[in-house]
Write a protein that holds these residues in place. Structure first.
Motif, PDB file in Angstrom:
ATOM      1  N   GLN A 147      10.520   2.974 -10.606  1.00  0.00           N
ATOM      2  CA  GLN A 147       9.763   4.218 -10.377  1.00  0.00           C
ATOM      3  C   GLN A 147      10.057   4.747  -8.983  1.00  0.00           C
ATOM      4  OE1 GLN A 147       5.427   4.050 -10.251  1.00  0.00           O
ATOM      5  NE2 GLN A 147       5.290   6.258  -9.905  1.00  0.00           N
ATOM      6  N   ILE A 148      10.592   5.961  -8.898  1.00  0.00           N
ATOM      7  CA  ILE A 148      10.745   6.665  -7.626  1.00  0.00           C
ATOM      8  C   ILE A 148      10.117   8.032  -7.828  1.00  0.00           C
ATOM      9  CG2 ILE A 148      12.377   7.584  -5.928  1.00  0.00           C
ATOM     10  CD1 ILE A 148      14.200   5.272  -6.524  1.00  0.00           C
ATOM     11  N   ASP A 149       9.158   8.354  -7.004  1.00  0.00           N
ATOM     12  CA  ASP A 149       8.328   9.551  -7.159  1.00  0.00           C
ATOM     13  C   ASP A 149       7.429   9.371  -8.399  1.00  0.00           C
ATOM     14  OD1 ASP A 149       7.229  12.100  -6.687  1.00  0.00           O
ATOM     15  OD2 ASP A 149       9.163  12.964  -6.189  1.00  0.00           O
ATOM     16  N   LYS A 150       6.523  10.302  -8.586  1.00  0.00           N
ATOM     17  CA  LYS A 150       5.554  10.167  -9.685  1.00  0.00           C
ATOM     18  C   LYS A 150       6.181  10.467 -11.044  1.00  0.00           C
ATOM     19  CE  LYS A 150       1.496  10.908  -6.816  1.00  0.00           C
ATOM     20  NZ  LYS A 150       0.272  11.660  -6.541  1.00  0.00           N
ATOM     21  N   PHE A 151       5.439  10.147 -12.091  1.00  0.00           N
ATOM     22  CA  PHE A 151       5.914  10.407 -13.444  1.00  0.00           C
ATOM     23  C   PHE A 151       5.547  11.812 -13.906  1.00  0.00           C
ATOM     24  CE2 PHE A 151       6.135   5.778 -13.641  1.00  0.00           C
ATOM     25  CZ  PHE A 151       7.306   5.605 -14.341  1.00  0.00           C
ATOM     26  N   GLN A 152       6.452  12.404 -14.679  1.00  0.00           N
ATOM     27  CA  GLN A 152       6.144  13.663 -15.349  1.00  0.00           C
ATOM     28  C   GLN A 152       5.637  13.353 -16.756  1.00  0.00           C
ATOM     29  OE1 GLN A 152       9.390  16.441 -15.203  1.00  0.00           O
ATOM     30  NE2 GLN A 152       9.308  16.584 -12.978  1.00  0.00           N
ATOM     31  N   SER A 202       0.813  -1.224   0.000  1.00  0.00           N
ATOM     32  CA  SER A 202       0.000   0.000   0.000  1.00  0.00           C
ATOM     33  C   SER A 202       0.846   1.273   0.000  1.00  0.00           C
ATOM     34  CB  SER A 202      -0.915   0.011   1.232  1.00  0.00           C
ATOM     35  OG  SER A 202      -0.137   0.030   2.410  1.00  0.00           O
ATOM     36  N   ILE A 203       2.168   1.120   0.050  1.00  0.00           N
ATOM     37  CA  ILE A 203       3.045   2.307   0.107  1.00  0.00           C
ATOM     38  C   ILE A 203       3.869   2.432  -1.182  1.00  0.00           C
ATOM     39  CG2 ILE A 203       4.894   3.486   1.353  1.00  0.00           C
ATOM     40  CD1 ILE A 203       2.533   3.156   3.178  1.00  0.00           C
ATOM     41  N   LEU A 204       4.730   1.481  -1.434  1.00  0.00           N
ATOM     42  CA  LEU A 204       5.680   1.587  -2.548  1.00  0.00           C
ATOM     43  C   LEU A 204       5.020   1.217  -3.881  1.00  0.00           C
ATOM     44  CD1 LEU A 204       8.660   0.094  -0.609  1.00  0.00           C
ATOM     45  CD2 LEU A 204       8.535   2.412  -1.544  1.00  0.00           C
ATOM     46  N   PRO A 205       5.497   1.756  -5.009  1.00  0.00           N
ATOM     47  CA  PRO A 205       6.684   2.603  -5.106  1.00  0.00           C
ATOM     48  C   PRO A 205       6.499   4.030  -4.594  1.00  0.00           C
ATOM     49  CG  PRO A 205       5.657   2.400  -7.252  1.00  0.00           C
ATOM     50  CD  PRO A 205       4.917   1.475  -6.337  1.00  0.00           C
ATOM     51  N   VAL A 206       5.277   4.579  -4.660  1.00  0.00           N
ATOM     52  CA  VAL A 206       5.081   5.980  -4.273  1.00  0.00           C
ATOM     53  C   VAL A 206       3.796   6.090  -3.467  1.00  0.00           C
ATOM     54  CG1 VAL A 206       4.819   8.347  -5.097  1.00  0.00           C
ATOM     55  CG2 VAL A 206       6.210   6.729  -6.402  1.00  0.00           C
ATOM     56  N   LYS A 207       3.940   6.516  -2.235  1.00  0.00           N
ATOM     57  CA  LYS A 207       2.779   6.724  -1.380  1.00  0.00           C
ATOM     58  C   LYS A 207       1.825   7.704  -2.063  1.00  0.00           C
ATOM     59  CE  LYS A 207       1.797   7.936   3.413  1.00  0.00           C
ATOM     60  NZ  LYS A 207       2.372   8.445   4.668  1.00  0.00           N
ATOM     61  N   GLY A 208       0.555   7.301  -2.191  1.00  0.00           N
ATOM     62  CA  GLY A 208      -0.416   8.207  -2.790  1.00  0.00           C
ATOM     63  C   GLY A 208      -0.548   8.070  -4.288  1.00  0.00           C
ATOM     64  N   ASP A 209       0.343   7.299  -4.941  1.00  0.00           N
ATOM     65  CA  ASP A 209       0.169   7.073  -6.376  1.00  0.00           C
ATOM     66  C   ASP A 209      -0.912   6.000  -6.561  1.00  0.00           C
ATOM     67  OD1 ASP A 209       0.514   7.466  -9.050  1.00  0.00           O
ATOM     68  OD2 ASP A 209       2.665   7.063  -9.076  1.00  0.00           O
ATOM     69  N   LYS A 210      -1.353   5.820  -7.820  1.00  0.00           N
ATOM     70  CA  LYS A 210      -2.511   4.959  -8.076  1.00  0.00           C
ATOM     71  C   LYS A 210      -2.269   3.498  -7.718  1.00  0.00           C
ATOM     72  CE  LYS A 210      -2.886   6.813 -12.251  1.00  0.00           C
ATOM     73  NZ  LYS A 210      -3.276   7.038 -13.656  1.00  0.00           N
ATOM     74  N   LYS A 211      -1.092   2.982  -8.102  1.00  0.00           N
ATOM     75  CA  LYS A 211      -0.834   1.553  -7.921  1.00  0.00           C
ATOM     76  C   LYS A 211       0.337   1.315  -6.984  1.00  0.00           C
ATOM     77  CE  LYS A 211      -2.497   0.572 -12.559  1.00  0.00           C
ATOM     78  NZ  LYS A 211      -2.068   0.333 -13.943  1.00  0.00           N
TER      79      LYS A 211
END
Lengths: 347, 347
Positions: A207-212, A187-196
């Protein structure tokens, strides 16, 4: 400076990096006359021991910074955006470990081994670079200084502690579940708050941090843009691919560089790195000596090894750069900036 | 071919790759009229079930290959050096998964998607490339074919199963020991038989295979030399840094390439990769779609994602390439070579 030190605030004192900041301030015997520990409303009331004395953490608000001289921030970008200007307004110098101000042209982005002098231009806020950027810049600076630098291509091997304490728990709990043949829903990685969310145990997540929009992640763009700013080289070609690993602490980087001179040897680079501040050279292939994340934990230095000349490109070299992402990548670099401010009489 | 198939021997049938070879032969419904399972003296006598029939593994010796048409070898370089010529002498075609013959100018080094035609020049032995080389060559070939290729810089993220079953056990046992706060003394990784052994759990080790005099490991030099040979491009600039991770199966690679054309887009590469044999494109950053080792296990394809144009170099691209190192990296590529031999009527 009062007779026995500075009035210091640590914002985000209960977080993974905040805890390391306190440990580092202790270890460095940083001159503190008064210490204020700040956090979110949620963590306020926590008791923390510093140098044998007990402190109660307070919820951070603008008034918290009255009379503070040095404010270390590591409580997330939104907190820094809201409260760093309030601290500055009240006379504090802010060393901010979030990404909030890093690319602000009025904010020095500082790795002391690289651009300590830029602190002199500060306007109240100083930004601590991204963890993976700091260790790379510190290791490449002695080479850049001696021979010039034109190109950097980095692939990272990053630890989960960069994503906070919850990510560490997820890695450990998930690893045990897999070993026990049990189910575990990430529920955390790769990015807390991202969709998957994906399994990190026994895996590698690119993937580290969201995509631009451009297909690069924010982490990759941080490495690219921050390196250029720290080295004051907008023309430097930098490329990054950032990958999360099942490692708790310690970021590693496979780095390819092109320098400004053709006839440089590995021995030349070894010599530079041996002399460089904050760098430990660990490079003896015959004895299987090279840096590894498991060995760097708890150490302030940046470790460099696997230095090799490219077999085709005369000015090309490969390096393997490892450092504790919570220390040189965050807490230690922030405290080091505060030490530089004192040394340069800027506080 | 006899009425119902070929007379096939698998040497190294009890090993990690040998087991996968048998599974792959089964899955592919490879035409076999007679199957002989061979191993070292130590493993001889083991019983293995293939297509519901029980086979007793025999100790491999020169006479084992009498009457064999296709001999798959994966029992270590010394076994191949000793017995592959004996198999050829007896009329077998050898597909060798060790490094024994890969750089022999008389031995085709084959990734069927890249250089299947080179099988026509075989003199009895065909070499299966190194695992990390195969997946990279398969993914880059459609790009090379369309636009040319001048430079490759790869950093690998390799699984422990490439170092055999004992390495998998070491990772799992060591991981549990660390989670339980117990001591564990490594004895296999990074390289069985090398002087020192290091923790792999929660770590990244920048050494795969032993070191050469030039500071590169044998694994890195394999990637460099084998890629040039497979692509028949001695002039191709290839650089590699090979790193072992706490992943059981699935090698990942962060690859930077320079191609022979400037105005190529990510969409162009996507189009090529979508059409390419043996490649699955997984590249949708907005939906967090990219290849990961945890998802590739048990699949024959090479997975490609994170395709990005370099921000400085007009002909530069970055890719993330993942594949099951025991399948496309070993067993499946070997069986695929055998299938190509049949298709080309070479056996």
């Amino acid at each position: 400076m009062s007779s026995n030190g500075y009035r210091v605030a640590v914002t985000g004192a209960t977080g993974a990096v905040g805890q390391q900041m306190l440990k580092t301030l202790e270890e460095r015997n940083f001159p503190i006359s008064e210490l204020k520990l700040l956090s979110s409303e949620r963590s306020a009331g926590t008791t923390i021991t510093f140098k044998g004395k007990s402190y109660t953490v307070e919820a951070a608000k603008p008034e918290s910074f009255e009379n503070i001289q040095i404010a270390l921030f590591s409580a997330g970008g939104s907190v820094s955006k809201k409260l760093a200007p309030e601290a500055v307004k009240r006379g504090a110098i802010v060393v901010d470990n979030t990404s909030a101000y890093r690319m602000d042209p009025n904010v020095p982005l500082v790795v002391p081994e690289v651009n300590e002098e830029s602190l002199k231009n500060h306007q109240g806020i100083i930004a601590n670079p991204n963890c993976s950027t700091i260790q790379m810049a510190a290791a490449l600076e002695p080479i850049r200084k001696a021979y010039g630098l034109s190109k950097v291509i980095v692939s990272t091997y990053q630890a989960v502690s960069g994503a906070g304490a919850a990510a560490i728990n997820e890695l450990n709990d998930q690893t045990r579940a897999i070993l026990d043949g049990k189910e575990y829903t990430p529920s955390i990685l790769p990015v807390k708050g991202d969709k998957k969310h994906y399994q990190i145990a026994y895996n590698a997540i690119p993937q580290i941090d969201k995509f631009q929009e451009n297909g690069y992640t924010f982490e990759e763009m941080k490495m690219i843009n921050e390196t250029k700013k720290i080295m004051n080289m907008p023309e430097l070609a930098v490329a990054a691919t950032c990958v999360r690993l099942p490692v708790v602490t310690g970021h590693s980087e496979s780095v390819y560089i092109e320098i400004g001179k053709d006839d440089v040897s590995v021995a030349d680079l070894h010599h530079l790195l041996l002399e460089a501040p904050g760098i430990t050279l660990e490079d003896n292939p015959a004895e299987q000596i090279y840096p590894m994340p498991a060995n760097c934990v708890g150490k302030n230095d940046v470790f460099v090894g696997r230095v090799r000349k490219d077999l085709d490109q005369k000015n090309g070299f490969h390096l393997w750069i490892v450092s504790d992402n919570l220390l040189k990548g965050a807490a230690w670099n922030s405290v080091q900036i505060a030490e530089s401010l004192i040394k340069l009489k800027l506080v």
